[in-house]
Design a protein around this motif. Structure first.
Motif, PDB file in Angstrom:
ATOM      1  N   MET A  83     -52.452  13.507  47.355  1.00 32.84           N
ATOM      2  CA  MET A  83     -53.417  12.949  46.399  1.00 32.84           C
ATOM      3  C   MET A  83     -53.729  14.016  45.366  1.00 32.84           C
ATOM      4  O   MET A  83     -54.723  14.738  45.453  1.00 32.84           O
ATOM      5  N   CYS A  92     -57.556  15.881  45.456  1.00 33.03           N
ATOM      6  CA  CYS A  92     -58.692  15.442  46.265  1.00 33.03           C
ATOM      7  C   CYS A  92     -58.905  16.495  47.338  1.00 33.03           C
ATOM      8  O   CYS A  92     -57.952  16.931  47.989  1.00 33.03           O
ATOM      9  N   GLN A 138     -64.433   8.394  50.776  1.00 35.78           N
ATOM     10  CA  GLN A 138     -64.803   9.482  49.874  1.00 35.78           C
ATOM     11  C   GLN A 138     -63.578  10.234  49.370  1.00 35.78           C
ATOM     12  O   GLN A 138     -62.671  10.554  50.146  1.00 35.78           O
ATOM     13  N   HIS A 139     -63.594  10.503  48.065  1.00 37.61           N
ATOM     14  CA  HIS A 139     -62.543  11.307  47.440  1.00 37.61           C
ATOM     15  C   HIS A 139     -63.214  12.228  46.420  1.00 37.61           C
ATOM     16  O   HIS A 139     -64.353  11.998  46.024  1.00 37.61           O
ATOM     17  N   VAL A 193     -60.111  16.217  50.159  1.00 38.90           N
ATOM     18  CA  VAL A 193     -59.837  15.707  51.500  1.00 38.90           C
ATOM     19  C   VAL A 193     -58.362  15.365  51.679  1.00 38.90           C
ATOM     20  O   VAL A 193     -57.763  15.675  52.704  1.00 38.90           O
ATOM     21  N   HIS A 194     -57.780  14.716  50.666  1.00 41.60           N
ATOM     22  CA  HIS A 194     -56.442  14.153  50.822  1.00 41.60           C
ATOM     23  C   HIS A 194     -55.378  14.850  49.968  1.00 41.60           C
ATOM     24  O   HIS A 194     -54.279  14.325  49.815  1.00 41.60           O
TER      25      HIS A 194
END
Ligand SMILES: [Cu+2]
Length: 128
Positions: free
Chosen positions: A120, A112, A79-80, A114-115
């Motif tokens: 990212m 992103c 997931q992104h 998350v990242h």
């Protein structure tokens, strides 16, 4: 200017999904969505291209390409998100597309959720 033209051309061609593909492909293989010409690929831990310049009033499409493996051996989709602080953003998703239009010239950074801390991140530069 060239980029804007390409985006318009792609927009007029989109809408016909069609999986095509050979008969030997696993039925649920290929949930990755290669980006259209001029689009941005959401891959694992990077956006490609990471920087993009468009004309005001046009839009950008991101396509998720974060699945690895295949239906026989198991597919893993990460997931992104395409997250703009303070304006519309994508969901946290592991496949599909997201499109956003830019009316006002400026520099728009996104990440992103998350990242982002892993680098990212991306930038859209909107010109007059
Ligand atoms: Cu991510």
């Amino acid at each position: 200017m060239k980029v804007a033209f390409v985006l318009l051309a792609v927009a007029s061609l989109s809408g016909c999904g069609g999986s095509g593909g050979g008969t030997t492909a696993p039925p649920n293989n290929g949930v990755n969505t290669p980006p259209p010409v001029g689009g941005i690929s959401v891959s694992n831990n990077s956006f490609s291209p990471g920087t993009k310049t468009i004309a005001a009033g046009t839009s950008v499409r991101w396509a998720w390409n974060s699945c690895t493996g295949d239906a026989y051996n198991g597919q893993t989709c990460v997931q992104h998100s395409v997250t703009f602080d303070g304006s519309s953003s994508s969901a946290l998703q592991d496949q599909g597309t997201f499109e956003k239009s830019f009316a006002t010239p400026g520099t728009y950074t996104y990440h992103c959720s998350v990242h982002g801390s892993l680098g990212m991140t991306g930038t859209i530069t909107v010109t007059q």
